[in-house]
Design an enzyme around this catalytic site. Structure first.
Site, short mmCIF file in Angstrom:
data_model
loop_
_atom_site.label_atom_id
_atom_site.label_comp_id
_atom_site.label_asym_id
_atom_site.label_seq_id
_atom_site.Cartn_x
_atom_site.Cartn_y
_atom_site.Cartn_z
N ASP A 53 4.42 58.02 22.36
CA ASP A 53 3.62 59.11 21.33
C ASP A 53 3.38 60.55 21.60
O ASP A 53 2.64 60.95 23.07
CB ASP A 53 2.32 58.53 21.60
CG ASP A 53 1.34 58.54 20.07
OD1 ASP A 53 1.73 59.34 19.07
OD2 ASP A 53 0.30 58.05 19.67
N ASP A 54 3.93 61.12 20.62
CA ASP A 54 4.24 62.09 21.15
C ASP A 54 4.91 62.57 22.10
O ASP A 54 4.53 63.84 22.79
CB ASP A 54 2.66 63.04 21.29
CG ASP A 54 2.15 63.08 19.54
OD1 ASP A 54 2.61 62.59 18.77
OD2 ASP A 54 1.11 62.97 20.10
N CYS A 89 3.02 60.60 13.58
CA CYS A 89 2.89 59.35 14.09
C CYS A 89 4.16 58.69 13.22
O CYS A 89 4.44 57.95 13.39
CB CYS A 89 2.01 59.08 14.89
SG CYS A 89 0.87 60.61 15.75
N ASP A 341 7.70 59.16 18.75
CA ASP A 341 7.83 59.01 17.63
C ASP A 341 8.05 60.58 17.15
O ASP A 341 8.86 60.50 15.89
CB ASP A 341 6.37 58.24 17.08
CG ASP A 341 5.38 59.13 17.79
OD1 ASP A 341 5.38 60.12 18.33
OD2 ASP A 341 4.20 58.91 18.03
N ASN A 342 7.30 61.22 17.85
CA ASN A 342 7.76 62.85 17.39
C ASN A 342 7.59 63.63 18.83
O ASN A 342 7.54 63.14 19.81
CB ASN A 342 7.14 63.72 15.69
CG ASN A 342 5.61 62.93 16.64
OD1 ASN A 342 4.66 62.04 16.36
ND2 ASN A 342 4.56 63.88 17.44
#
Length: 600
Positions: A53-54, A89, A341-342
């Site tokens: 995540d991130d 997200c 995700d990013n």
């Protein structure tokens, strides 16, 4: 450090006793993939998909993950030009699991009314995404961790997320609380794990699901989605399971497990040319940001180190999963995909910790694939995006590929990758709606939210040019040449900058005209048009790249007759009548003069 890390996770290396074979005879048929490659009669492969995540690529987080290096990068292929298409997200995850850009899913934010799990359900996507398709193709499907934002203790059962043989989801509002997480297994009630580290809980659940998947005796997909290295979030409302407005939520650095709290002392955010620069850059609200004070820089360095520390738990999960797959004797027939995700920025362009922009830090992200016939220790330069992952995963499974995918299956063999270097498209579509958040300190000069962050952007990358073009909803434009400006510090379309006369081998105005027409198609593209947008502009098929489009014979077409990207107004989500002129997908009249065919 290594002794400690092995000691803590030693129990994960002793799997429970498993009965039976992983695969029955019905799963031994050859698979011919969409790209023409075959598995040569191998058993149908398993898939383990690890989604952080991130996680950044451009701040070197992978350099601090030795197990990812050892097990995945050294034994697989690293796709260094992989991009998310929305740096946020929930929209990004929906794109990943559906193979569709956010403007086609209409999930464009993290919470209702424009995003989150309720929006995913209301758009009919709960029946039209990867796990459902994999089950239809004979796979068992398992998942633990974060699925979508706004998937919560209130709505997890209305309806249950479809397509999962077994699942154990992280639920809001506790998703980002590292020491107070709540998980919900299958159709059981949610269970609180207050006082335990969320990623350690996830590690146990991931290995349990892996054992369960193996014992079932069918090919399987296992998704593992830890919250690391996302910021820690808390609000007084959370203690009662209630939600809260973003302005009322406390964002703080991520919280590592106790065993990792002393690692990496003195490590700082890489001091690249675009880190807290003396000169402003970009456009819109970004160009108005003040230079950060030393106090802010110090805080952000701490934030960065905390991210690296929380990723150590993820690194250990990678080691545990590889060990378990080896013990079960299925590692050689399992694909392991690692991505996020990013991306993330901290200090670049003077920005506080966050994502949601189209700079490289936010959109160019890790993608590593290990598995049967994958080149080992290889780095690929081909352009790939999150829209490509659902087609790729179905291709691995030998499943039918849908004709409405906005992405293209990624080749995973040496021959396929070699061919793709010459034939694969060169563009990436990027889009965003609504606010940009600040996940660091809230100061007068750095508010929690920047409300005007709606834009359309694209990247075009070849052996001879490397461009980033963006149109903001307020009318601002950006163009960066990454061959000479890899930090994207010089906006060639800003009046304060001295722009070169030529770029990508042509005059600046000619290049901008082509990029604007390309973005006009991509901002509302669907399926084949997203993959091969130049065909919409040149149906004769004589243009397949920016280089082709720059031939002088097309000058009048692009400079006099083409439509330009524009917005009717700025909105917080995808609202069609705010998006400006659209490509209709039925004819080219909205793009070109009716006599367009005379110019192709």
């Amino acid at each position: 450090m290594w002794i400690l890390r092995y000691a803590v996770f030693i129990t994960s290396l002793y799997p429970c006793f498993v009965h039976g074979s992983a695969f029955g005879p019905e799963n031994q048929k050859p698979i011919t993939h969409a790209n023409g490659e075959t598995n040569h009669g191998r058993l149908r492969p398993n898939i383990v998909f690890i989604l952080t995540d991130d996680q950044d690529l451009h701040m070197n987080s992978l350099d601090y993950m030795p197990f990812v290096q050892k097990h995945l990068i050294d034994h697989g292929t690293f796709f260094k030009r992989h991009f998310c298409t929305t740096a946020l997200c929930c929209p990004s995850r929906v794109t990943l699991w559906t193979g569709k850009a956010a403007h086609n899913t209409n999930v464009t934010n993290v919470t209702p009314p424009y995003g989150g799990y309720p929006k995913f359900v209301s758009q009919g996507l709960n029946k039209k995404y990867l796990p459902v398709w994999l089950q239809e193709s004979g796979y068992n499907t398992y998942y633990t961790g974060k699925l979508f934002n706004a998937h919560s203790v209130d709505n997890y059962d209305s309806p249950y997320a479809a397509g999962w043989t077994s699942s154990d989801f992280l639920l809001d509002p506790f998703t980002y609380s590292y020491l107070n997480s709540t998980y919900q297994r299958n159709q059981d009630p949610p269970v609180s794990f207050e006082g335990r580290h969320s990623v350690d809980v996830l590690a146990e659940k991931a290995l349990g699901l892996l054992d369960e998947a193996h014992e079932a005796g069918k090919p399987f997909f296992l998704g593992v989605a830890p919250v690391s290295p996302h910021a820690n979030l808390w609000s007084p409302a959370f203690k009662d399971g209630n939600h809260s407005d973003l302005e009322d939520i406390d964002f703080s650095p991520p919280v590592p497990a106790e065993r990792h709290t002393k690692l990496f002392e003195g490590v700082k955010v890489p001091r690249t040319a675009n880190f807290n620069p003396d000169k402003p850059s970009g456009a819109s609200w970004i160009r108005k940001l003040p230079k950060q004070s030393q106090e802010t820089v110090d805080y952000n360095d701490h934030f960065y180190v905390q991210r690296l520390r929380t990723l150590q738990s993820v690194d250990e999960i990678v080691d545990s999963i590889i060990s378990r797959l080896g013990y079960l004797k299925i590692l050689d027939n399992t694909y392991i995909i690692y991505t996020t995700d990013n991306g993330y920025h901290i200090g670049q362009h003077r920005m506080q910790p966050a994502k949601q922009c189209s700079f490289e830090e936010d959109i160019n992200i890790p993608l590593i694939v290990r598995g049967p016939n994958i080149p080992k220790g290889s780095i690929s330069d081909i352009v790939t995006t999150h829209t490509d992952l659902a087609p790729t995963l179905l291709d691995i499974a030998g499943a039918h590929l849908r004709d409405d995918f906005d992405g293209l299956s990624i080749p995973l063999t040496e021959d396929g990758l070699s061919r793709a270097e010459e034939t694969r498209h060169e563009h990436i579509t990027v889009e965003h709606w609504g606010f940009a958040s600040n996940e660091g300190q809230v100061l007068e000069s750095y508010p929690r939210l920047h409300l005007n962050n709606t834009y359309k952007a694209l990247r075009v990358i070849s052996k001879t040019y490397d461009l980033h073009y963006q149109v903001w909803c307020n009318g601002d434009h950006e163009l960066h040449d990454l061959t000479t400006d890899p930090g994207q510090m010089v906006n060639l379309l800003h009046p304060d900058e001295v722009a070169p006369k030529t770029i990508a081998g042509a005059s600046l105005d000619k290049v901008v005209a082509r990029l604007d027409s390309l973005l006009f198609v991509l901002k509302s593209c669907r399926a084949e048009t997203c993959i091969h947008p130049w065909k919409a502009l040149h149906p004769a098929g004589n243009v397949a790249s920016l280089r082709d489009a720059l031939f002088p014979r097309f000058d009048s077409l692009y400079e006099e007759k083409s439509r330009k990207v524009e917005f009717d107004r700025c909105e917080m989500g995808f609202i069609l009548d705010a998006e400006g002129p659209q490509f209709t997908h039925k004819n080219l009249d909205p793009i070109f003069d009716p006599k367009w065919h005379e110019w192709t």
